[in-house]
Each structure stands twice: as C-alpha cells, then as structure tokens.
Design a protein around this motif. Sequence first.
Motif: not given
Length: 250
Positions: A175-194
């Motif tokens: 998640m933290r390797q994603q370049e933009t905050l939008r990408e990090r948020l998307a990764e975060f929410f996807i992980n939390q959904r799982a």
Amino acid sequence: MCISALSAAAPDSREHFSMGAMGLQLHRPPVRFDISTKAFASFSTEEIDHLLACTYASTKNFKRGEVLITQGEDSSTLAIVLKGTVLLSDQESGSDSPVAFLNPGDHFGEDLGWSENPTARFTAIAASPGTVAVLDLRTLQNLDGHQCKLRTRLAAKLLEFSAESVARASAFEQMRQQETLRERLAEFFINQRAEQGTEKLLITLNREQFAAHLGTEKTTLGKELKAMQNEGLIEFYRSSFRILKDLTEG
C-alpha cells in the motif's frame, strides 16, 4: 503502562509476580474472560479456560496514547485485543507511522514464544481506551516445569498468527509503495474489505492516525476522501465507510 506490566513472571507456581508501571504486583490464577473471538474460534470453552490458566493469563486496561510495548523490549507476552484499538509502529525503520492497527480479536507478540531471549518487533500504542488479554508464552519453552496440555495447539495457533502478521506487513508495504494518495487509499480500502468481509467498513482510527498510516497529512486525507465521495467511489460518515464502485479502475 508499558507491556512489562503485561508480562507475567515465573510460570512455575500458581501465584507469580510481574514488574509493572505501578511496581511489583501479585497475579493470582485468572478469572475467566472471553478470548473466543476469531483468534481462538477453534477452541472450546473448556479449552480456552485451560489455556488461560496454563499461560497465567490476565487482562490489562489501557488509556489512549499509552505505550503498551516498546520495540526491542524484552517480552514473552502474547496480547489479544479485547476492546479498543492498538497501533503497531516500526520505529527502527525511522518512521513513527503505524504499520498496522489492531481491533478486538487481533493480536500482537505471537512470535515471542520461540526465541530464548524474545524482544518486541514493534512498538504498540493505544489508539483508544481499551483492554488486552495477556498470555505468557514461556509455557511453550518450559519443558521441565509447568506445561500446558494444549501446548502443541497453542504453538500451531501462534504459527497461524505469525502468518497473518506477515501478510499484514506485506499488505502495508504494498500500500505504501503506491505513488499517489488516491492509489494508497484504494489499496487500503481493498485490503480492509478483504479483512472485514464486507463493503461497509469500520475504520477505528481517527483522521490523524488514518493519515499517518497512509503517509500523508490529516488535511490532505480529508480533501481526498471528500473528492472520492463526490466522485461516487465511496461514502463515509465518521468511522464508517462504504465502497460504492470498483476502486481498481483508473
């Protein structure tokens, strides 16, 4: 309360001592409390009672901002969150940003039952008031003295916990390797959904803690969350979030 207060001593008698923030304390055999969450769902009530007794388990309450354990500190304790939220940070990496946040049923210290001189891998700080269950893992190594008849199953459970921790750390790094905050948020929410198994998410971090976890500032996070809501990607109110669209698009 440093987690030295969570650490039991001398697992070779029914009464034992620990050195905590309030000084030397006597702990008697534990009153039963519920750890039959997802962490120990495969254990019967009788088995949980026995496990609590043979690991000299107790509960500890904590306040928001309290340090439960410091990275590198000597410890042989498995802690299970019963109430509240706990943040884990890897301060040796040079950052205080939380690498994980733990909710009721989550755990830390599961890797401390194997080393001869175990030390904490992370600093654990209370994000809110709450309670942890504390189990002394030295019963896994005390082959000549006090032993737990569930020793083998507890060891297997700790390996399972360790695998979960590795997966959590890997997800955080990705998640933290994603370049933009939008990408990090998307990764975060996807992980939390799982992890939570639903599109409706409960994020127990406040906005400042949430921002630190994502590697940004509180105001920047707030603007991005509002933008995602205006675009129909998510909706949220305080700590409740709902994913409305596929966040992997775009």
